[in-house]
Design an enzyme around this catalytic site. Structure first.
Site, mmCIF file in Angstrom:
data_model
loop_
_atom_site.group_PDB
_atom_site.id
_atom_site.type_symbol
_atom_site.label_atom_id
_atom_site.label_comp_id
_atom_site.label_asym_id
_atom_site.label_seq_id
_atom_site.Cartn_x
_atom_site.Cartn_y
_atom_site.Cartn_z
ATOM 1 N N CYS A 262 0.870 -1.197 0.000
ATOM 2 C CA CYS A 262 0.000 0.000 0.000
ATOM 3 C C CYS A 262 0.899 1.236 0.000
ATOM 4 O O CYS A 262 0.781 2.126 0.840
ATOM 5 C CB CYS A 262 -0.946 -0.007 1.195
ATOM 6 S SG CYS A 262 -1.871 -1.552 1.390
ATOM 7 N N GLY A 267 6.148 8.281 0.118
ATOM 8 C CA GLY A 267 7.100 8.857 1.064
ATOM 9 C C GLY A 267 7.934 7.802 1.761
ATOM 10 O O GLY A 267 9.154 7.959 1.928
ATOM 11 N N ASP A 283 0.938 -1.337 -4.806
ATOM 12 C CA ASP A 283 -0.309 -0.628 -4.549
ATOM 13 C C ASP A 283 -1.304 -1.036 -5.622
ATOM 14 O O ASP A 283 -0.919 -1.342 -6.754
ATOM 15 C CB ASP A 283 -0.084 0.887 -4.572
ATOM 16 C CG ASP A 283 -1.170 1.641 -3.809
ATOM 17 O OD1 ASP A 283 -0.897 2.081 -2.676
ATOM 18 O OD2 ASP A 283 -2.285 1.780 -4.341
ATOM 19 N N CYS A 377 -2.551 5.527 9.968
ATOM 20 C CA CYS A 377 -2.655 6.925 10.394
ATOM 21 C C CYS A 377 -4.018 7.138 11.057
ATOM 22 O O CYS A 377 -4.744 8.069 10.729
ATOM 23 C CB CYS A 377 -2.448 7.878 9.228
ATOM 24 S SG CYS A 377 -3.533 7.590 7.817
#
Length: 449
Positions: A262, A267, A283, A377
């Site tokens: 993913c 980054g 991904d 996150c």
């Protein structure tokens, strides 16, 4: 303030007004309405609608700023408006509500002249036959907000800007005091953090930044990223300081085979390549992988890019695997305030099921003795601590490899008793509220026995 649902017969809507600044307010209200109705991301909606609107850059930027602040303070704005409309917002009133939300955001939370916010909102109401019936109501409401602004702002509870289910979740998991601190951090404009290839102190000096304890560079200014020194040369990339930690904790070594699952927008892939690893970035989204490839090209980096569903991806086991799993993203609300209003409690259950499948596949891709980092996150423990506890029940061949405070710049408050990473938005005090805090992240480092 009362109003009648059976106001005077609807006048014909006026043609679109060309008053300076109105196009920006029009787009802001349309963005607010579209995101709330369709549940789409503000960033993507803005890109699409701004391209269609063909506004001058300054107007497009103002529209985005208004919409962003409107979502950041939407709970407060709705509460403030509802308290001053005895019968609530009128029904069948067209764009009345998003126009009022956009205007209230300007009056209460942006440095916009009161007369401009009020006048342009009224002009906007006149453009739709449904909302034009309520011009007097809107005018009285907005003038009252301007008069009462100081009193209104002094009385706000930080948690009012979180949907009730989300505020209750934070109170349940972190306690009332921490929940309020999280919400207060979310009310601030987010800082801009960079991950640099080398010489963080040198780049901090060149860019008027601060080197954070974790090694990221936080910029004081608000300049356009692409115009800054080092961008075109690929010396650094934008990445929240908390988001930079999982790849750091993987501690990739030169020559190691590492899978970044993913991976887009890349980054973490860039961090792993910079460490010298041979990286396979996986991904399922072709467009997002094209963005990843463009980012790597700017940075002068190379990785193997694979378009595949990470839950089904198979390959020879890797030395290390990083899984940044799809999640509710509630840890990114400060940067993406629309997340709080587009996610629902039922989304958590769907996402945790997907995360479990991804984790089990990531386990298969990790060689014996290899490392696996799982991160999200999200502020919701169901997507973090509870997810890993369930994984270890299913996968006895894995164990936690506790993280030490020294690995994250000595910020011990960001670690759980089990040695997992749990960053919270109000941590990491800085020079000012805007230069404080970071995203809410969870990460656990596992080793295959």
């Amino acid at each position: 303030m009362a109003h009648s649902e059976t106001a005077a017969p609807s006048p014909e809507a006026k043609p679109r007004d060309d008053a300076p600044g109105l196009a920006a307010r029009r787009l802001a209200a349309e963005l607010i309405d579209e995101v709330l109705r369709a549940g789409t991301a503000l960033d993507e909606t803005y890109e699409r609608m701004a391209a269609m609107a063909k506004l001058e850059p300054a107007d497009a930027g103002l529209a985005r700023a208004i919409a962003t602040v409107a979502f950041r303070r939407l709970g407060a704005i709705r509460h403030i408006i509802a308290a001053r409309l005895e019968r609530g917002s009128p029904r069948n009133a067209g764009p009345f509500e998003p126009i009022m939300v956009a205007a209230a955001a300007q009056l209460l939370f942006l440095d916009v002249p009161d007369h401009a916010a009020v006048d342009l909102a009224i002009r906007h109401l006149h453009e739709d036959a449904r909302s034009s019936r309520y011009v007097s109501l809107g005018n009285a409401l907005l003038r009252r907000l301007a008069r009462e602004r100081d009193t209104i702002l002094a009385e706000l509870d930080p948690l009012i800007d979180a949907p009730e289910w989300l505020g209750e979740s934070w109170i349940r998991h972190y306690g009332a005091e921490t929940a309020s601190a999280i919400a207060l951090a979310h009310a601030q404009e987010p800082p801009l953090d960079l991950t640099v290839k080398a010489d963080a102190a040198g780049w901090a000096e060149k860019l008027d930044g601060i080197v954070l304890p974790t090694g990221s560079v936080r910029l004081r200014g608000r300049e356009s990223v692409t115009s800054l020194p080092g961008f075109a040369e690929g010396e650094w990339w934008v990445q929240d300081a908390a988001a930079a930690l999982p790849a750091l904790l993987l501690a990739a070594k030169p020559g190691e085979r590492v899978a970044d699952l993913c991976a887009a927008p890349g980054g973490k892939t860039a961090q792993l390549v910079a460490a010298g690893a041979e990286v396979t970035a996986v991904d399922r989204s072709g467009p997002r992988l094209r963005r990843l490839a463009a980012n790597l090209e700017r940075l002068g980096q190379k990785a193997q890019i694979v378009t595949a569903d990470a839950a089904r991806y198979e390959a020879e086991p890797f030395d290390a695997v990083l899984l940044d799993a799809p999640c509710s993203a509630t840890g990114t609300i400060r940067r993406h305030p629309d997340v709080a209003w587009t996610k629902r409690p039922e989304d958590i259950a769907k996402l945790t099921a997907l995360q479990a499948r991804l984790l089990d596949q990531a386990a298969k891709l990790t060689r014996p003795g290899g490392r696996l980092i799982y991160c999200t996150c999200s502020l919701e423990p169901e997507e973090g601590e509870a997810q890993i506890a369930a994984f270890l029940e299913r996968q006895p061949g894995f164990a936690r490899q506790p993280i030490a405070a020294t690995e994250i710049g000595g910020i011990a408050e960001a670690l759980t008793p089990l040695g997992e990473l749990r960053t919270l938005p109000h941590q990491l005090a800085g020079e000012t509220p805007r230069l404080s805090g970071w995203a809410g992240f969870y990460a656990c480092r596992l080793i295959r026995l």
